[in-house]
Design an enzyme around this catalytic site. Structure first.
Site, PDB file in Angstrom:
ATOM      1  N   ASP A   4       9.184   2.812  -0.070  1.00  0.00           N
ATOM      2  CA  ASP A   4       8.134   3.436   0.725  1.00  0.00           C
ATOM      3  C   ASP A   4       8.367   3.009   2.176  1.00  0.00           C
ATOM      4  OD1 ASP A   4       5.914   4.155   2.128  1.00  0.00           O
ATOM      5  OD2 ASP A   4       4.455   3.439   0.642  1.00  0.00           O
ATOM      6  N   LYS A  36       3.932   8.896   8.942  1.00  0.00           N
ATOM      7  CA  LYS A  36       3.729   8.286  10.277  1.00  0.00           C
ATOM      8  C   LYS A  36       4.756   8.758  11.317  1.00  0.00           C
ATOM      9  CE  LYS A  36       0.743   4.749   8.452  1.00  0.00           C
ATOM     10  NZ  LYS A  36       0.792   4.067   7.185  1.00  0.00           N
ATOM     11  N   TYR A  80       0.852  -1.187   0.000  1.00  0.00           N
ATOM     12  CA  TYR A  80       0.000   0.000   0.000  1.00  0.00           C
ATOM     13  C   TYR A  80       0.889   1.238   0.000  1.00  0.00           C
ATOM     14  CZ  TYR A  80      -3.414   3.494   1.614  1.00  0.00           C
ATOM     15  OH  TYR A  80      -4.214   4.605   1.741  1.00  0.00           O
TER      16      TYR A  80
HETATM   17  C1  LIG Z   1       0.147   4.589   5.817  1.00  0.00           C
HETATM   18  C2  LIG Z   1       0.929   4.330   4.611  1.00  0.00           C
HETATM   19  C3  LIG Z   1       0.908   5.204   3.508  1.00  0.00           C
HETATM   20  C4  LIG Z   1      -0.043   6.368   3.429  1.00  0.00           C
HETATM   21  O1  LIG Z   1       0.205   7.316   4.414  1.00  0.00           O
HETATM   22  P1  LIG Z   1      -0.988   8.348   4.813  1.00  0.00           P
HETATM   23  O2  LIG Z   1      -0.307   9.278   5.764  1.00  0.00           O
HETATM   24  O3  LIG Z   1      -2.049   7.516   5.424  1.00  0.00           O
HETATM   25  O4  LIG Z   1      -1.413   9.006   3.567  1.00  0.00           O
HETATM   26  C5  LIG Z   1       1.777   4.983   2.472  1.00  0.00           C
HETATM   27  N1  LIG Z   1       2.613   3.940   2.472  1.00  0.00           N
HETATM   28  C6  LIG Z   1       2.656   3.056   3.491  1.00  0.00           C
HETATM   29  C7  LIG Z   1       3.647   1.943   3.461  1.00  0.00           C
HETATM   30  C8  LIG Z   1       1.800   3.210   4.585  1.00  0.00           C
HETATM   31  O5  LIG Z   1       1.813   2.306   5.557  1.00  0.00           O
END
Ligand SMILES: *Cc1c(COP(=O)(O)O)cnc(C)c1O
Length: 431
Positions: free
Chosen positions: A243, A271, A147
């Site tokens: 990511d 995060k 994701y």
């Molecule tokens: C949470 C998450 C996102 C998206 O971040 P948001 O602050 O919710 O937009 C993108 N990549 C990964 C791996 C995530 O866990």
């Protein structure tokens, strides 16, 4: 039968659903997958979270990762309090943004330069735009089950054989045109990546990957997977993007890049980087980042980006993580205790379960496993997870309300917390 009272949460949920789709501002916090209503939270402190009905829980979500030092950490709180009195936003350059940028560049191995944004979604979306601008190529590769936020081009699943080109939308409202430039490979399968580079020779701008996948539950990169991606991207002059929105500052001060020793060209953070405030960041090699406006031709902007309060919180949290190795020693040791304990329990119970974990991050899958990619993760018995979740919640242990998520341990958790959680889990499995 659940022991705890949840009347007030239930009433709020009823009202919330009238005004907010599904009663929540992000689907991850709906309790739909586990067949109950969300517990409405009033406050959180250290390793605990408290709902509006007066229930307390040991918190294994930690706002989905950001609260790595524990909820309501005094250093972070103090700096926010000190900062807000000077104004919440200026929309102008500030010294804190320089401090933050330097700090993140020092901590993240692949960063020469960084741009702050407001979420993980923005970070990955902007990193991909920069990678496309830099390479002049249009297609990207992502992995099934990873994701990267909810931008159009990333809500894409593997294309069906009937579709000649690219992926198919994984959400209503995403057009086929948006999806067609996103190609999908299988996690831990380098052949699937090489095949796409063959099929779309010269067209692939970037490969984006969670270096440890944490959004299909935790799935570790097998030996050679990240190294292989590095080599393939080098061979085809594609930009490798990690990511690290979950892994960043959690697996090590320098994230998964540091832990696995594979340095991407770019990375995206979110995060943890904001200490609980809405912050994201993307960055990487200087020549790529200098493609970004106002130096370069890749446009990307943000009215509230680099917000002073958010920067203050992030600086406080990251400084602690950079300077205090006991944080990682502690959360990793508790990770060994929790995940090792869960493995013992499921072995004793002969349960059809698998535990994947690295450091403080892990998932208990309700499938015999091994879980190495999205297909194997999807074999999980979701009813089994829901039963486990409800048992643990009722016992005062707050986990993600869905199977395909991670557990998060913070610096505020103690051995006693983990032991009490393991005792509750043992009761669930009847051992
Ligand atoms: C949470 C998450 C996102 C998206 O971040 P948001 O602050 O919710 O937009 C993108 N990549 C990964 C791996 C995530 O866990």
């Amino acid at each position: 039968m659940l022991k705890r009272k949840t009347d007030r949460s239930q009433a709020l949920f009823e009202e919330a659903r009238t005004y907010i789709p599904g009663g929540v501002n992000s689907p991850a916090r709906a309790f739909q997958a586990v067949g109950t209503h969300p517990r409405f939270i009033e406050r959180a402190d250290a390793q605990f979270i408290y709902d509006v009905d007066g229930n307390s829980y040991i918190d294994y979500i930690g706002s989905w990762g950001p609260m790595i030092l524990g909820n309501n950490h005094p250093d972070v709180l103090k700096t926010v309090q000190d900062t807000i009195v000077n104004g919440l936003s200026f929309g102008a350059a500030t010294e804190r943004e320089v401090t933050m940028a330097k700090l993140v560049c020092q901590m993240s191995p692949c960063f020469d330069m960084v741009r702050m944004v407001n979420s993980g979604t923005e970070a990955t979306m902007s990193a991909l735009r920069a990678a496309r601008g830099y390479t002049g190529k249009s297609k990207i590769i992502k992995f099934e089950g990873c994701y990267h936020g909810h931008s159009d081009g990333l809500l894409v699943k593997a294309g069906s054989a009937l579709i000649a080109e690219g992926g198919t939308p994984d959400s209503a409202g995403v057009t086929a045109n948006c999806a067609k430039d996103t190609l999908t490979a299988r996690y831990n399968d380098l052949d699937s990546v090489e095949k796409l580079f063959e099929d779309y020779k010269g067209d692939i701008a970037a490969v984006i990957v969670e270096p440890v996948a944490a959004n299909m539950g935790v799935v570790l990169p097998q030996n050679g997977f990240l190294e292989g991606l590095r080599a393939i991207c080098d061979q085809h002059q594609a930009v490798l993007i990690f990511d690290e929105v979950i892994t960043g500052f959690r697996l090590a001060p320098g994230g998964a890049q540091e832990l696995y020793g594979v340095i991407p060209d770019m990375a995206a953070f979110g995060k943890i980087i904001g200490g609980g405030m809405p912050v994201g960041a993307y960055g990487g090699r200087r020549e790529i980042m200098e493609c970004v406006a106002p130096v370069g031709k890749v446009y990307q902007a943000g009215t509230l980006s680099g917000n002073p309060v958010a920067m203050a919180a992030g600086i406080a949290q990251l400084t602690r993580l950079k300077e205090d190795p006991t944080v990682y020693q502690h959360i990793n040791a508790l990770g060994d205790l929790l995940y090792g304990g869960l493995i013992d329990i499921i072995e004793t119970a002969k349960a059809e379960c698998t535990v994947n974990h690295v450091g403080s991050l892990g998932t208990l899958f309700f499938t015999g496993g091994p879980v190495t990619d999205y297909d194997s993760a999807k074999k999980s018995n979701l009813k089994g997870y829901a039963d486990y979740f409800l048992h643990m919640l009722d016992g005062g242990h707050y986990f993600a309300p869905a199977q395909f998520e991670a557990m998060f341990i913070s610096y505020a958790h103690t051995e006693a917390d983990i032991k009490s959680t393991l005792e509750e889990a043992a009761r669930f499995f009847g051992v």
